[in-house]
Design a protein around this motif. Structure first.
Motif, PDB file in Angstrom:
ATOM      1  N   UNK A  33       0.851  -1.191   0.000  1.00  0.00           N
ATOM      2  CA  UNK A  33       0.000   0.000   0.000  1.00  0.00           C
ATOM      3  C   UNK A  33       0.889   1.245   0.000  1.00  0.00           C
ATOM      4  N   UNK A  34       0.279   2.382  -0.290  1.00  0.00           N
ATOM      5  CA  UNK A  34       1.025   3.643  -0.297  1.00  0.00           C
ATOM      6  C   UNK A  34       1.755   3.878   1.033  1.00  0.00           C
ATOM      7  N   UNK A  42      11.860   4.047   3.657  1.00  0.00           N
ATOM      8  CA  UNK A  42      12.667   4.622   4.741  1.00  0.00           C
ATOM      9  C   UNK A  42      13.504   3.540   5.433  1.00  0.00           C
ATOM     10  N   UNK A  43      12.896   2.377   5.622  1.00  0.00           N
ATOM     11  CA  UNK A  43      13.616   1.297   6.296  1.00  0.00           C
ATOM     12  C   UNK A  43      14.773   0.750   5.465  1.00  0.00           C
ATOM     13  N   UNK A  44      14.646   0.838   4.167  1.00  0.00           N
ATOM     14  CA  UNK A  44      15.674   0.233   3.325  1.00  0.00           C
ATOM     15  C   UNK A  44      16.751   1.220   2.883  1.00  0.00           C
ATOM     16  N   UNK A  57       8.314  12.210   3.717  1.00  0.00           N
ATOM     17  CA  UNK A  57       8.335  11.436   2.474  1.00  0.00           C
ATOM     18  C   UNK A  57       6.955  11.452   1.826  1.00  0.00           C
ATOM     19  N   UNK A  58       5.922  11.408   2.660  1.00  0.00           N
ATOM     20  CA  UNK A  58       4.566  11.441   2.097  1.00  0.00           C
ATOM     21  C   UNK A  58       4.342  12.755   1.357  1.00  0.00           C
ATOM     22  N   UNK A  64      10.011  10.652  -5.671  1.00  0.00           N
ATOM     23  CA  UNK A  64      10.858  11.833  -5.679  1.00  0.00           C
ATOM     24  C   UNK A  64      11.899  11.761  -4.558  1.00  0.00           C
ATOM     25  N   UNK A  65      11.450  11.242  -3.429  1.00  0.00           N
ATOM     26  CA  UNK A  65      12.359  11.136  -2.284  1.00  0.00           C
ATOM     27  C   UNK A  65      13.505  10.149  -2.589  1.00  0.00           C
TER      28      UNK A  65
END
Lengths: 655, 401
Positions: A33-34, A42-44, A57-58, A64-65
Motif C-alpha cells: 500500500x502507499x 525509509x527502512x531500506x 516522504x509522504x 521523488x524522495x
C-alpha cells in the motif's frame, strides 16, 4: 487500524516460509500500500525513520524522495553531523601528522612485559621449556637470582611440573612482579585522588555538568591529560573531547580506529544523505579491510573509506574496484604489496647479494595469491563465477608490482616495475601479452568489471541488502542487465532495483532482519535521541557480534537473518533497547516527555499502541501490544520503559 | 553440582516472572541425575597451516619446501617437540605435550574435505555443515538426539555473539557472548519472554524462546566469580581461553551441556607466518591445556576436536607465508581418547604426492573423524542423519571402547 497489521504479519510469514523468491505469482508480486511503501523505503534506504520522516516522504512523494537520496549532492548536509565529526581529527589527517601524534615511539604510560625469549638465550629457553624436570631445574637454578625471579614470574605452569619448591617461588615471583608493576603504573598514572584535591575529586566524580566543566577547564594541559587518562570513559561522555583525550593518553594508536567507528555511528544517526551512508557501509563491507591487521590499515582506513569507497558508491563499479585495488589499506590487508614475480627473487634486484636492502626485500621473494583470489571470489565474480586456480595465479602475477611505498611511514600506492612478473598471462581466457607492466593489473580490473558473473554477483549482493535475504532471480537478472548495459553504473542499477515491482512487494516487506549497526542506529533515530558521544553505541554494536571495522576475514559480515538469530543477539538487543529507553546509555540523551500523558503532574506513558506506532512507523502486532499491556497491568509505566519494550520487540528487529 | 538451593532459587525467580514453573526447570533438575558426555568442537578459522602446527620433520621434503618458515627438527632452536620421531609439535604447543604423554591427545594427519574449494568461506560452510559441496545446518546440531524430559536448554552452546553454522539446526542451540552478562532484570525478562514466545515472527520466536530458557538457567546456576580448578591458567589463551573457561564453567555446573563450540580466528598466514604462528599457537595450545587441566577427572566425559577449513600450500610462498591449500590435520583430546598416537595415512610431500602438485593430499575425510566421535562419544548412531551421503570406512579407533 487492524488490517495493515495482519497483512504485515502474514507477509512476513509468507516470506519466511517460501524458500526461494518465486517466479510465478508470489509475495514478490503483491504490491504494498502507499503507506507501507513510505515506511518500507525509509527502512531500506536509511538507517531507520526518525520522527517526522514518514510525513516528509509522504509530502514529497516516495519516488521523488528516492530520486533525491540517489543524488546526495542535492541534499544539504546536517550541520549537527559536521559538528560531531569535527573533533575526530584523524578522519582527515595526513600520515605524517598522524604518526607524530598517534604513533609515538615510546608511548607514555605503557609498561612492557619482557617476553621469555628476551630474558633467555635460545639455548636457555630450550632447557627451561622443553627439558626433563632435572634439566629444567638446572636451567632455572643456573640463572642469576634477579633473572630467575623474572623468569619464574613468566613461565607457564607446566615448566614447573614436578618442581614443587620452584612452584612456590613462582607464586612469590608473580606476586612481586605484580606489585612492581602496580608501583610503576602508579608513578606513570597517578590515581585521581593524588591528582585532585578532595573537593575537586568530589566534583569530578559527582558534580553537576557545569561544575565538572569548570573543573576540567581549570586544569592545566598536563594535568588535564593525566585526569582524562585515569577517568572511566563512561563517566566522561558529557565531555567527548575529554573522553577522547583519555584514549590518546592510554592507547594513542587505537584512536584513529576509534574516530572512524564513532564517525560511522554519527553518520548513520545524523546524516541527511542516508542512502550514501548505507551504501558506504555496504561497499566497505563488500571490500572489507580489517583494522586490526596492522598499522598501515589503522592509519589509512579513514582514507580508504573516504577516498576509495565513498566517492564511487553512485558511480561506476569499475572505478570503485580500481580505487580499492590501488589503496594501501587493501594492498596491505590482502598482502599484494609484497607479492612479486617468481624470477625476481632469483635474478632480479632482490637476488641474494644484490645489496638492495629495502623493507620489502626482507619479506618478499615470490608470488602471493591472496589478493588475486579474493578479488575474484569476493569482489567481482563470486565464488561460482567461473574462475580456476590457474586464473588465481595469473591474476596474482598481473598485480605483482602494485605495492606500497613504505607501509608504516609512507603508505601510498606505487608501481614497482622491478617486482613485476613480466611474462605472458592468461586470465579467464584473455591473453595478456608480456611486458604490460602496471597495465596488466588495469587490464584485469577491466576484464572483471565487465564480466557477466560480476554483474550478477554485484546485483545479487545489492538486492540482498535492499530487498530480501534470498532475492528473486527475476530482479537480479533485471539489475544485472542494467549493470552490463550501463558499464556498471551503480546508480542505474539501484534505480532498476528501487523501481522494480519486487522492491515494493509483500515479499520484501519486513523480510530483512536489522544488522547490529542497523539496530543500534535505527533505535537512536526512532527515538529522536541526541548523541554527543557515540562511543558507547559503538560498544553496543560490538556486543551484538559485529564490531565496526573489526571483521578479520575479507568476506565482511554476512547480510542475512540467520547470522543474527542467536540467543546472545536477542539478549544483547533487548538489553540495549531497555537501557536506551531508560536513558542509561552514556552519551545518548532520549527525551521521553513526548510519550508521556499530557499531564505535567504525572510522568506516565501514553497508550503503548501509540508509542509503538511512533517508533515503528506502523502498528505493532497485537501479540507485542498484549505482552506490554499484561506486563504493565496495575503499575504506572514510565514512557522510557514502554519505549524500551517496543524497541526490544520482534517487529523492531526487522526493517 | 546442582543443589537444592539452585532449584529453590531458580523456581523463585521463575515464579516472580511468569507465575508458573516452566517445563525446563523440571528438565534441568532431572539432568542432574547423571553426568553428561560433552563434545567440544573448536574451529580454527582462516585455514591453519597444519604442516607448521604438527611438523612432519621426518619427511625430508619438509625442510626443502619451507626453507625460511619450516619448524626445525627437535633439538634445533625453537625446534619441534618430538612426538614419534617423525612428527613434532610446534614449540609453542608445549602445553599439549603432557596431554600427549598422558595419551589424552591424538592427532589425525592429512585430514580434510573431498571438496576442492580453496575459498575460506565456502570451505568453512561445507565443513560446518558436514556436507562437502553443500551448505546447510550444522553437523553438531544434527548429532544431538531429539529432546527428552532430561534435555537441558543449555545442551548446545557456542561462545560468541553469533551462533555458528556448526550448531544451527532443528535442535535448540544457544550463543552466549559472556556467561556473566547473559542476564536481564526479572520484570523485563517476563514481558519479553511473553512477547517473543507469542510472536508470529517464527525466526525471532525461536531465538527468543531459547534465549529466555537459557538465560534463566544461567542466572540461576551462575553466581559469583569462577575459579578454575587444579591451578589451570587460561590467561595466555586469548579469546579461545576465555571461551573454553566459560564452557568449563557450564559443564562443571552440570548444566547438561552435550555439545559446545568455540573458535579461534587469524590463521590465514599469507605472509610473515612464523611470527604470527608463534603467538597464535601459544594461545591455542595454552587454552586447550588450561581447559583440560581445569576439567581434571571430568575429562573422562569430554572429547574436544579441532578443525580448520583446509590446509595451506606445502611450499612456502614469496612472503614467508603460505597460500590456500588442501589437506590439514585434526586434534582429538579427552579422557576417552586413545591418544599418544598420530592417526591417518601420511601421503608424503614429493611433488607427485601433493594434491594438484602443491598441497598436502587428504587421506582421511574429516567426517571419518567426526563420525567416530559422534557415535562413540555422543552415542548418535544414526550417522546418515549427521553426515548425509557419507559412508564411513574402517574406523580409525580414536576412542577407547
Amino acid at each position: 487500524m487492524m488490517r495493515p497489521v495482519l497483512t504485515a504479519a502474514a507477509a512476513t510469514l509468507l516470506a519466511a516460509s517460501l524458500p526461494h523468491g518465486g517466479t510465478a505469482a508470489g509475495p514478490f508480486d503483491v504490491k504494498l500500500s502507499q503507506d507501507q511503501q513510505i515506511v518500507h523505503a525509509l527502512n531500506r534506504l536509511t538507517f531507520g525513520p526518525r520522527p517526522g520522516d514518514v510525513d516528509e516522504v509522504r509530502r514529497m512523494g516516495v519516488e521523488k524522495w528516492i530520486e533525491l537520496q540517489l543524488h546526495p549532492d542535492r541534499i544539504p548536509q546536517n550541520p549537527v553531523l559536521d559538528a560531531r565529526l569535527k573533533p575526530l581529527e584523524t578522519l582527515h589527517m595526513d600520515v605524517a601528522e598522524m604518526l607524530k601524534t598517534y604513533y609515538p615511539l615510546n608511548p607514555p604510560g605503557i609498561i612492557r612485559f619482557t617476553p621469555l625469549n628476551e630474558l633467555l638465550s635460545q639455548d636457555q629457553m630450550r632447557k627451561v621449556l622443553n627439558g626433563t624436570a632435572e634439566e629444567r631445574r638446572a636451567g632455572l637454578e643456573a640463572l642469576a637470582a634477579e633473572k630467575r625471579w623474572q623468569v619464574l614470574a613468566t613461565v607457564p605452569p607446566n615448566v614447573l611440573e614436578g618442581l614443587p619448591d620452584l612452584q612456590q617461588d613462582a607464586v612469590e615471583a608473580k606476586k612481586k612482579q605484580q606489585e612492581e608493576r602496580m608501583m610503576e603504573m602508579r608513578k606513570l598514572r597517578p590515581p585521581l585522588n593524588e591528582l585532585l584535591a578532595p573537593e575537586q575529586l568530589q566534583i569530578a566524580q559527582r558534580g553537576t555538568r557545569e561544575q565538572r566543566e569548570a573543573l576540567f577547564n581549570s586544569l592545566d594541559a598536563a594535568k588535564r591529560r593525566l585526569v582524562a587518562g585515569v577517568m572511566a570513559p563512561q563517566s566522561l561522555t558529557d565531555f567527548p573531547e575529554m573522553r577522547r583525550l583519555g584514549s590518546i593518553v592510554r592507547a594513542p594508536r587505537q584512536v584513529p580506529t576509534e574516530d572512524l567507528r564513532e564517525a560511522k555511528l554519527y553518520r548513520a544517526v545524523y546524516s541527511n544523505r542516508q542512502l550514501e551512508e548505507v551504501l558506504t557501509d555496504f561497499w566497505f563491507n563488500h571490500f572489507n579491510v580489517f583494522e586490526g591487521k596492522g598499522q598501515p590499515e589503522q592509519m589509512t582506513l579513514a582514507s580508504y573509506e573516504n577516498d576509495a569507497i565513498r566517492p564511487h558508491v553512485f558511480g561506476h563499479f569499475k572505478d570503485l574496484l580500481l580505487a580499492t585495488a590501488r589503496h594501501p589499506a587493501m594492498l596491505h590487508y590482502l598482502d599484494n604489496w609484497t607479492s612479486l614475480g617468481g624470477d625476481v627473487f632469483q635474478v632480479g634486484p632482490f637476488a641474494p647479494g644484490s645489496g638492495l636492502g629495502s623493507f620489502i626485500s626482507r619479506q618478499a621473494h615470490g608470488l602471493n595469491e591472496n589478493y588475486g583470489r579474493e578479488l575474484m571470489e569476493l569482489h567481482t565474480l563470486g565464488v561460482n563465477g567461473g574462475y580456476t586456480q590457474e586464473d588465481v595465479i595469473a591474476v596474482a602475477r598481473c598485480f605483482t608490482g602494485w605495492t606500497i611505498r613504505q607501509p608504516n611511514t609512507q603508505p601510498e600506492f606505487v608501481f614497482a616495475a622491478f617486482m613485476h612478473d613480466t611474462g605472458e598471462k592468461t586470465v579467464l581466457g584473455h591473453r595478456i601479452a608480456p611486458g604490460g607492466g602496471e597495465q596488466d593489473g588495469l587490464t584485469v580490473i577491466d576484464i572483471l568489471a565487465h564480466h557477466p558473473s560480476t554483474a550478477r554477483f554485484i546485483s545479487k549482493s545489492l538486492a540482498q541488502r535492499f530487498v530480501a535475504d534470498d532475492p528473486p532471480a527475476v530482479l537480479v537478472d533485471k539489475m544485472a542487465k542494467t549493470f552490463l548495459k550501463t558499464d556498471g553504473d551503480l546508480r542505474a542499477v539501484m534505480e532498476t532495483m528501487f523501481t522494480s515491482r519486487e522492491f515494493f512487494s509483500e515479499g520484501a516487506w519486513q523480510s530483512k532482519m536489522k544488522s547490529p549497526l542497523e539496530m543500534v542506529a535505527s533505535a537512536v533515530r526512532a527515538t529522536g535521541a541526541e548523541t554527543a558521544d557515540s562511543f558507547m553505541l559503538v560498544q553496543k554494536v560490538a556486543d551484538m557480534g559485529e564490531p565496526l571495522y573489526g571483521k578479520l576475514e575479507p568476506t565482511g559480515y554476512k547480510d542475512s537473518a540467520e547470522t543474527w538469530l542467536s540467543t546472545a543477539n536477542v539478549i544483547s538487543r533487548i538489553g540495549f533497547a531497555n537501557a536506551l529507553g531508560a536513558g542509561q546509555v552514556p552519551g545518548v540523551k532520549v527525551d521521553p516527555a513526548k510519550w508521556a500523558v499530557n499531564d505535567p503532574s504525572k510522568f506516565v506513558a501514553r497508550d503503548p499502541a501509540e508509542i509503538a506506532h511512533d517508533l515503528l512507523g506502523r502498528s505493532a502486532s497485537p501479540q507485542t501490544l498484549s505482552a506490554i499491556d499484561r506486563g504493565i497491568e496495575g503499575k504506572p509505566a514510565t514512557p522510557g520503559m514502554i519505549v524500551g519494550l517496543v524497541i526490544s520487540s520482534p517487529e523492531f528487529q526487522r526493517r | 553440582v546442582l543443589t537444592r538451593r539452585f532449584f529453590v532459587k531458580g523456581s523463585a525467580l521463575v515464579m516472580a516472572g511468569s507465575g508458573s514453573v516452566p517445563f525446563w526447570l523440571g528438565r534441568a533438575a532431572a539432568a542432574t541425575q547423571g553426568k553428561r558426555k560433552t563434545l567440544v568442537a573448536i574451529f580454527q578459522r582462516g585455514a591453519a597451516d597444519g604442516l607448521n602446527v604438527v611438523a612432519p620433520f621426518g619427511d625430508k621434503r619438509y625442510a626443502e619446501l619451507r626453507p625460511t618458515i619450516g619448524v626445525g627438527a627437535p633439538g634445533k632452536p625453537q625446534g619441534a617437540i618430538d612426538l614419534d620421531g617423525f612428527f613434532g609439535l610446534h614449540s609453542q604447543l608445549e602445553g599439549l605435550k603432557p596431554l600427549w604423554d598422558k595419551q589424552q591427545l591424538a592427532i589425525v594427519e592429512a585430514t580434510g574435505s573431498p571438496d576442492p574449494s580453496r575459498s575460506h568461506f565456502d570451505a568453512q560452510d561445507f565443513m560446518e555443515s558436514g556436507t562437502p559441496g553443500a551448505k546447510g545446518d550444522g553437523w553438531l546440531n544434527r548429532a544431538l538426539g531429539p529432546p527428552t524430559a532430561e534435555t537441558s536448554p543449555l545442551r548446545a552452546v557456542s561462545m560468541g555473539a553469533q551462533l555458528p553454522r556448526t550448531l544451527r539446526g532443528d535442535r535448540s542451540a544457544i550463543a552466549v557472548a559472556d556467561v556473566q552478562q547473559f542476564r536481564m532484570n526479572d520484570d523485563t525478562a517476563s514481558i519479553m519472554e511473553s512477547m517473543y514466545s507469542n510472536s508470529r515472527d517464527k525466526q525471532l520466536e525461536g531465538a527468543g524462546k531459547d534465549a529466555f530458557a537459557a538465560m534463566k538457567m544461567i542466572q540461576a546456576l551462575n553466581r559469583g566469580q569462577y575459579t578454575p580448578a587444579n591451578n589451570a591458567q587460561y590467561g595466555q589463551g586469548g579469546e579461545l581461553g576465555r571461551a573454553l573457561q566459560q564452557v568449563a564453567r557450564l559443564i562443571k555446573a552440570d548444566a547438561g551441556v552435550e555439545a559446545a563450540f568455540a573458535e579461534i580466528g587469524g590463521w590465514d598466514h599469507h605472509q610473515n607466518e612464523p611470527n604470527q604462528m608463534f603467538g597464535l599457537l601459544r594461545q591455542f595450545g595454552s587454552a586447550l591445556a588450561a581447559f583440560c587441566q581445569d576439567m581434571g577427572d571430568r575429562m573422562e566425559d569430554i572429547v574436544l576436536v579441532t578443525m580448520s577449513e583446509f590446509g595451506r600450500t606445502a611450499q612456502e610462498n614469496g612472503d614467508q607465508g603460505t597460500d590456500h591449500g588442501h589437506g590439514d590435520l585434526m586434534m582429538v583430546l579427552g579422557g576417552p581418547v586413545r591418544g599418544g598416537k598420530v592417526y591417518g595415512k601420511w601421503p608424503g610431500l614429493e611433488k607427485e604426492q601433493l594434491y594438484e602438485g602443491r598441497d598436502l593430499a587428504v587421506t582421511t575425510d574429516f567426517r571419518a573423524v567426526l563420525s567416530e566421535l559422534v557415535s562413540g562419544h555422543l552415542g548418535q548412531t544414526n550417522l546418515s542423519q549427521v553426515f548425509p551421503g557419507y559412508k564411513c570406512g574402517e574406523p580409525l579407533g580414536l576412542l577407547r571402547t
